[in-house]
Motif scaffolding. Structure first.
Motif, PDB file in Angstrom:
ATOM      1  N   MET A 256       0.833  -1.201   0.000  1.00 58.84           N
ATOM      2  CA  MET A 256       0.000   0.000   0.000  1.00 58.84           C
ATOM      3  C   MET A 256       0.867   1.250   0.000  1.00 58.84           C
ATOM      4  O   MET A 256       0.555   2.237  -0.663  1.00 58.84           O
ATOM      5  CB  MET A 256      -0.938  -0.015   1.200  1.00 58.84           C
ATOM      6  CG  MET A 256      -2.103  -0.967   0.969  1.00 58.84           C
ATOM      7  SD  MET A 256      -3.108  -1.182   2.424  1.00 58.84           S
ATOM      8  CE  MET A 256      -3.750   0.459   2.568  1.00 58.84           C
ATOM      9  N   ASN A 257       1.979   1.197   0.736  1.00 56.22           N
ATOM     10  CA  ASN A 257       2.844   2.370   0.790  1.00 56.22           C
ATOM     11  C   ASN A 257       3.558   2.615  -0.530  1.00 56.22           C
ATOM     12  O   ASN A 257       4.004   3.732  -0.792  1.00 56.22           O
ATOM     13  CB  ASN A 257       3.869   2.216   1.911  1.00 56.22           C
ATOM     14  CG  ASN A 257       3.256   2.502   3.255  1.00 56.22           C
ATOM     15  OD1 ASN A 257       2.095   2.932   3.322  1.00 56.22           O
ATOM     16  ND2 ASN A 257       3.988   2.276   4.314  1.00 56.22           N
ATOM     17  N   LEU A 258       3.668   1.577  -1.358  1.00 56.07           N
ATOM     18  CA  LEU A 258       4.281   1.783  -2.663  1.00 56.07           C
ATOM     19  C   LEU A 258       3.516   2.851  -3.438  1.00 56.07           C
ATOM     20  O   LEU A 258       4.081   3.545  -4.272  1.00 56.07           O
ATOM     21  CB  LEU A 258       4.294   0.474  -3.457  1.00 56.07           C
ATOM     22  CG  LEU A 258       5.377  -0.520  -3.063  1.00 56.07           C
ATOM     23  CD1 LEU A 258       5.335  -1.728  -3.989  1.00 56.07           C
ATOM     24  CD2 LEU A 258       6.755   0.121  -3.131  1.00 56.07           C
ATOM     25  N   GLY A 259       2.239   2.973  -3.139  1.00 47.74           N
ATOM     26  CA  GLY A 259       1.440   4.000  -3.807  1.00 47.74           C
ATOM     27  C   GLY A 259       1.963   5.394  -3.516  1.00 47.74           C
ATOM     28  O   GLY A 259       1.813   6.308  -4.322  1.00 47.74           O
ATOM     29  N   PHE A 260       2.599   5.532  -2.366  1.00 45.34           N
ATOM     30  CA  PHE A 260       3.095   6.850  -1.994  1.00 45.34           C
ATOM     31  C   PHE A 260       4.495   7.099  -2.543  1.00 45.34           C
ATOM     32  O   PHE A 260       5.061   8.153  -2.321  1.00 45.34           O
ATOM     33  CB  PHE A 260       3.087   6.999  -0.472  1.00 45.34           C
ATOM     34  CG  PHE A 260       1.706   6.899   0.088  1.00 45.34           C
ATOM     35  CD1 PHE A 260       0.820   7.942  -0.096  1.00 45.34           C
ATOM     36  CD2 PHE A 260       1.280   5.767   0.763  1.00 45.34           C
ATOM     37  CE1 PHE A 260      -0.464   7.856   0.402  1.00 45.34           C
ATOM     38  CE2 PHE A 260      -0.007   5.677   1.250  1.00 45.34           C
ATOM     39  CZ  PHE A 260      -0.885   6.713   1.066  1.00 45.34           C
ATOM     40  N   VAL A 261       5.036   6.095  -3.238  1.00 46.30           N
ATOM     41  CA  VAL A 261       6.341   6.319  -3.861  1.00 46.30           C
ATOM     42  C   VAL A 261       6.235   7.495  -4.816  1.00 46.30           C
ATOM     43  O   VAL A 261       7.120   8.332  -4.912  1.00 46.30           O
ATOM     44  CB  VAL A 261       6.808   5.052  -4.606  1.00 46.30           C
ATOM     45  CG1 VAL A 261       8.004   5.372  -5.478  1.00 46.30           C
ATOM     46  CG2 VAL A 261       7.168   3.973  -3.626  1.00 46.30           C
ATOM     47  N   ILE A 262       5.104   7.566  -5.533  1.00 48.79           N
ATOM     48  CA  ILE A 262       4.955   8.639  -6.520  1.00 48.79           C
ATOM     49  C   ILE A 262       4.626   9.953  -5.834  1.00 48.79           C
ATOM     50  O   ILE A 262       5.221  10.983  -6.109  1.00 48.79           O
ATOM     51  CB  ILE A 262       3.855   8.289  -7.538  1.00 48.79           C
ATOM     52  CG1 ILE A 262       4.099   6.879  -8.077  1.00 48.79           C
ATOM     53  CG2 ILE A 262       3.848   9.290  -8.664  1.00 48.79           C
ATOM     54  CD1 ILE A 262       3.039   6.414  -9.020  1.00 48.79           C
ATOM     55  N   SER A 263       3.668   9.891  -4.917  1.00 49.53           N
ATOM     56  CA  SER A 263       3.322  11.149  -4.266  1.00 49.53           C
ATOM     57  C   SER A 263       4.452  11.599  -3.357  1.00 49.53           C
ATOM     58  O   SER A 263       4.564  12.762  -3.015  1.00 49.53           O
ATOM     59  CB  SER A 263       2.023  11.011  -3.479  1.00 49.53           C
ATOM     60  OG  SER A 263       2.097   9.939  -2.600  1.00 49.53           O
ATOM     61  N   GLY A 264       5.311  10.645  -3.020  1.00 46.12           N
ATOM     62  CA  GLY A 264       6.547  10.989  -2.335  1.00 46.12           C
ATOM     63  C   GLY A 264       6.321  11.721  -1.047  1.00 46.12           C
ATOM     64  O   GLY A 264       5.414  11.430  -0.296  1.00 46.12           O
ATOM     65  N   GLY A 276      11.840  16.793  -7.164  1.00 49.71           N
ATOM     66  CA  GLY A 276      10.923  15.710  -7.499  1.00 49.71           C
ATOM     67  C   GLY A 276       9.492  16.212  -7.573  1.00 49.71           C
ATOM     68  O   GLY A 276       9.232  17.420  -7.598  1.00 49.71           O
ATOM     69  N   LEU A 277       8.561  15.265  -7.572  1.00 51.82           N
ATOM     70  CA  LEU A 277       7.152  15.627  -7.693  1.00 51.82           C
ATOM     71  C   LEU A 277       6.649  16.354  -6.452  1.00 51.82           C
ATOM     72  O   LEU A 277       5.731  17.171  -6.530  1.00 51.82           O
ATOM     73  CB  LEU A 277       6.318  14.369  -7.911  1.00 51.82           C
ATOM     74  CG  LEU A 277       6.528  13.685  -9.256  1.00 51.82           C
ATOM     75  CD1 LEU A 277       5.733  12.400  -9.313  1.00 51.82           C
ATOM     76  CD2 LEU A 277       6.117  14.612 -10.388  1.00 51.82           C
ATOM     77  N   GLY A 278       7.239  16.065  -5.311  1.00 46.74           N
ATOM     78  CA  GLY A 278       6.820  16.725  -4.079  1.00 46.74           C
ATOM     79  C   GLY A 278       7.067  18.217  -4.154  1.00 46.74           C
ATOM     80  O   GLY A 278       6.183  19.028  -3.856  1.00 46.74           O
ATOM     81  N   LEU A 299      -2.138  11.727 -10.938  1.00 43.83           N
ATOM     82  CA  LEU A 299      -1.045  10.746 -10.913  1.00 43.83           C
ATOM     83  C   LEU A 299      -0.918  10.104  -9.523  1.00 43.83           C
ATOM     84  O   LEU A 299      -0.790   8.886  -9.389  1.00 43.83           O
ATOM     85  CB  LEU A 299       0.266  11.426 -11.308  1.00 43.83           C
ATOM     86  CG  LEU A 299       1.478  10.504 -11.372  1.00 43.83           C
ATOM     87  CD1 LEU A 299       1.329   9.538 -12.536  1.00 43.83           C
ATOM     88  CD2 LEU A 299       2.761  11.298 -11.519  1.00 43.83           C
ATOM     89  N   PHE A 300      -0.969  10.938  -8.487  1.00 50.88           N
ATOM     90  CA  PHE A 300      -0.863  10.421  -7.123  1.00 50.88           C
ATOM     91  C   PHE A 300      -1.974   9.409  -6.846  1.00 50.88           C
ATOM     92  O   PHE A 300      -1.742   8.342  -6.286  1.00 50.88           O
ATOM     93  CB  PHE A 300      -0.977  11.564  -6.104  1.00 50.88           C
ATOM     94  CG  PHE A 300       0.237  12.459  -6.069  1.00 50.88           C
ATOM     95  CD1 PHE A 300       1.347  12.208  -6.864  1.00 50.88           C
ATOM     96  CD2 PHE A 300       0.265  13.570  -5.235  1.00 50.88           C
ATOM     97  CE1 PHE A 300       2.458  13.033  -6.826  1.00 50.88           C
ATOM     98  CE2 PHE A 300       1.367  14.398  -5.180  1.00 50.88           C
ATOM     99  CZ  PHE A 300       2.462  14.136  -5.986  1.00 50.88           C
ATOM    100  N   SER A 301      -3.185   9.780  -7.254  1.00 46.72           N
ATOM    101  CA  SER A 301      -4.320   8.899  -6.975  1.00 46.72           C
ATOM    102  C   SER A 301      -4.154   7.576  -7.710  1.00 46.72           C
ATOM    103  O   SER A 301      -4.427   6.509  -7.150  1.00 46.72           O
ATOM    104  CB  SER A 301      -5.630   9.543  -7.413  1.00 46.72           C
ATOM    105  OG  SER A 301      -5.672  10.863  -6.971  1.00 46.72           O
ATOM    106  N   ILE A 302      -3.706   7.646  -8.960  1.00 49.56           N
ATOM    107  CA  ILE A 302      -3.501   6.407  -9.713  1.00 49.56           C
ATOM    108  C   ILE A 302      -2.482   5.533  -8.994  1.00 49.56           C
ATOM    109  O   ILE A 302      -2.659   4.321  -8.871  1.00 49.56           O
ATOM    110  CB  ILE A 302      -3.044   6.723 -11.148  1.00 49.56           C
ATOM    111  CG1 ILE A 302      -4.202   7.369 -11.915  1.00 49.56           C
ATOM    112  CG2 ILE A 302      -2.577   5.466 -11.870  1.00 49.56           C
ATOM    113  CD1 ILE A 302      -3.820   7.889 -13.276  1.00 49.56           C
TER     114      ILE A 302
END
Lengths: 324, 324
Positions: A256-264, A276-278, A299-302
């Motif tokens: 589940m936390n992998l999802g936050f890799v993008i939202s960082g 980065g994206l943050g 993107l974060f939601s995806i």
């Protein structure tokens, strides 16, 4: 249809449903933001009034019309960022690598160290290792990540008293160094030390606490006694039965936390000026740069939705009870 | 008379409690089971019967006393203990908890074969499953515990024990989590296995009715000590100890007695009363005993009952000359 297949289809379908909701919600959310983005970006610049009018006209179009245009292709390359005057998806593409590198490294480190801490704490429940480890992880868990980042930045980046600043205070690479050379890679690694440490410290607490709790739970199970009674040594009982079963919640958490890799980590990237994206979201939010924010949030939601579906599927592979 | 298959000699198990209060879970217990015999160890929850069962299997270290297996002391070396565990197996109350939820029936039953490297795994697993009435065994190989009924699960647990061809089976409340209709089947199975394989069986239970159905001898345990022991028919037809009478009076199958409800607090192994440990709740004492006897009840400790010696009970009211 096999129950496993049915389960998989169900989680994918529910993921798609969530995605649809997010795509729609995402559009209206940012239309509700107060402020005058056009005025903000043109302030102090010599922008011809016709151009301002043209920008405004885009935002003043009827909401339904804008929505249909957005819905036709939310990933269109013609959506421009007002602040950076570039297509939003190009901007995101340039930044995504830095975030994946930073947060990905932190999550991998945090899950390994955290799980290990949790396992050892549970085995030595109530003993010194457990007390120190649990106290430390709880402290880290309750710490705001940007605050920890700033402390590390001041102590190890800037230097305090006799302690010289050892690490770079921001950025991903020293300007002028070629990132594809060996020196460049080492330079990037050097820049990563402080932000990765910050994120790892904050993330690992969650893994350590969840792993500890679920292993303690598992250690009271009768089947461990039965395995011992069959002649399995204590150590092997834990390794072969207790730990794999107790890992289930932790593995779900990791996925589940992998999802936050993008939202960082918006705040940590901002503290360390990590490109980065943050940091991009932080800049977009100051505008607000509606088109950019919209794209970033999508993107974060995806990312989160994909990670949740992945967690569901992995769980089903690991635990036969879920598939039924 | 051959040497007992399993014997506890003055076994003590103490647990450190809060504020230095030691809980005497098992307090000088002598008990033996002859080869091929079925002995029921009966008592209310917390009386130490499950702890004693674990001691007999070498799963729980003792604070004193000795366990003899076939006349030999229970091995303490790792290899010796492992070899012993092949000869003595454990069955627990909750079959769902006794099975690793992520293991198939085959894996659960095969575990013992693998631990002791006996070989010929598949044939042995199939044989054990067939023996406990799961036929055809191959149909159950790939099933998971959650796909089975409670009775089937307990059969799988029993098969996992039988696959090692043990001489001794210790069953801790083997049927109390099962439906009434299934209980009978599992009890009949245990008795059939005893007849077919010559198993020695120690059944730990709180249920005198169950003991009646299955046991050759009954030992009644109260607060860490065996207070009455003898052949099943004698103990049940002519209970000596007031505690046994109270227990028996509430067994539905024995409707001939007026229910005796014990007064006073439930016993606490951390503060065993002086004199007879049952005296604070004893209905005989409450109803009035001669002063001399009553004084002995409150002050003079009772002797440890010898094993397999007819029908004996430890009570001052029965024999005013009993001493420690």
């Amino acid at each position: 249809m096999r129950p496993g297949t049915r389960y998989a289809l169900r989680s994918v379908a529910s993921g798609l449903g969530t995605l649809l909701f997010v795509v729609i919600f995402n559009f209206f959310l940012f239309r509700m933001l107060p402020g005058d983005p056009i005025g903000l970006y043109t302030r102090g610049r010599n922008v011809p009034p016709e151009q301002i009018e043209a920008l405004r006209a885009e935002l003043d179009r009827p909401l339904v019309e804008q929505f249909l245009g957005y819905l036709a292709n939310p990933f269109s390359s013609t959506i421009n960022s007002a602040r950076f005057n570039q297509p939003v998806w190009t901007l995101i593409g340039e930044r995504v690598g830095a975030t994946l590198l930073l947060v990905g490294t932190a999550i991998v480190l945090a899950s390994i160290v955290g799980t290990w801490l949790g396992i050892r704490s549970a085995w030595q429940r109530g003993q010194r290792f457990d007390n120190v480890s649990t106290g430390l992880t709880l402290t880290l868990y309750s710490m705001p990540e940007f605050w920890l980042g700033m402390i590390l930045l001041i102590v190890f980046g800037v230097g305090v008293g006799f302690l010289p600043g050892m690490f770079p205070i921001g950025g991903i690479i020293t300007p002028g160094v070629d990132p594809s050379s060996l020196a460049g890679i080492l330079d990037i690694a050097w820049h990563m030390v402080l932000p990765v440490t910050t994120l790892t410290a904050v993330y690992l607490a969650e893994y350590a606490l969840v792993m500890r709790a679920s292993l303690l739970d598992e250690m009271g199970q009768d089947y461990l006694v039965v395995a011992r009674a069959k002649g399995l040594m204590d150590k092997v009982v834990r390794r072969r039965h207790a730990v794999p079963n107790a890992m289930l919640p932790t593995i779900t958490l990791i996925f589940m936390n992998l999802g936050f890799v993008i939202s960082g980590a918006i705040t940590v990237e901002t503290v360390f000026s990590w490109p980065g994206l943050g940091l991009l979201s932080y800049d977009a939010l100051r505008g607000p740069d509606i088109a950019l924010l919209q794209a970033i949030f999508l993107l974060f939601s995806i990312g989160v939705i994909l990670a949740n579906v992945a967690a569901d599927l992995v769980y089903a592979v690991l635990d036969p009870r879920v598939r039924a | 008379m051959s040497a007992p298959a399993l014997m506890a000699q003055a076994v003590e198990v103490h647990f450190p409690g809060e504020r230095g209060r030691t809980a005497r879970a098992v307090d000088a217990v002598t008990l033996s089971v002859l080869p091929g015999q079925v002995v029921a160890l009966v008592g209310e929850s917390g009386c130490g019967k499950s702890t004693l069962a674990r001691v007999l299997l070498g799963l729980q270290p003792t604070s004193g006393g000795e366990v003899l297996v076939g006349g030999q002391p229970l091995p303490t070396s790792r290899a010796g203990l492992k070899a012993y565990r092949r000869r003595a197996q454990l069955i627990l109350q909750d079959p769902m908890g006794s099975l690793n939820p992520r293991q198939t029936v085959y894996e659960a039953v095969a575990e013992g074969v693998r631990i002791h490297r006996i070989g010929d795994e598949e044939r042995r697993v199939a044989e054990a499953l067939a023996r406990v009435g799961l036929r055809p065994p191959e149909r159950f190989f790939a099933r998971y515990p959650h796909e089975l009924s409670g009775g089937q699960r307990q059969r799988v647990v029993i098969a996992g024990a039988l696959v090692l061809e043990p001489e001794i089976l210790v069953a801790d409340e083997p049927v109390s989590s099962l439906d009434a209709s299934v209980r009978g089947e599992i009890l009949a199975l245990l008795l059939r296995l005893r007849a077919e394989l010559g198993l020695t069986l120690l059944v730990v239970t709180h249920d005198l009715g169950l003991a009646w159905n299955i046991a050759d001898r009954i030992a009644v345990m109260y607060l860490g000590r065996i207070i009455e022991e003898g052949p099943t028919e004698q103990v049940l037809a002519d209970p000596q100890h007031p505690y046994t009478r109270a227990l028996l009076s509430v067994v539905p199958e024995v409707a001939r007695l007026e229910p005796i409800v014990l007064a006073g607090e439930p016993p606490d192994p951390a503060s065993v009363p002086p004199g007879c440990r049952f005296h604070p709740r004893c209905p005989l004492l409450a109803a009035g005993l001669p002063d001399e006897v009553a004084t002995r009840c409150r002050t003079v400790a009772l002797p440890v009952l010898p094993a397999q010696a007819g029908h004996r009970a430890a009570c001052h009211a029965l024999d005013p000359t009993m001493g420690p």
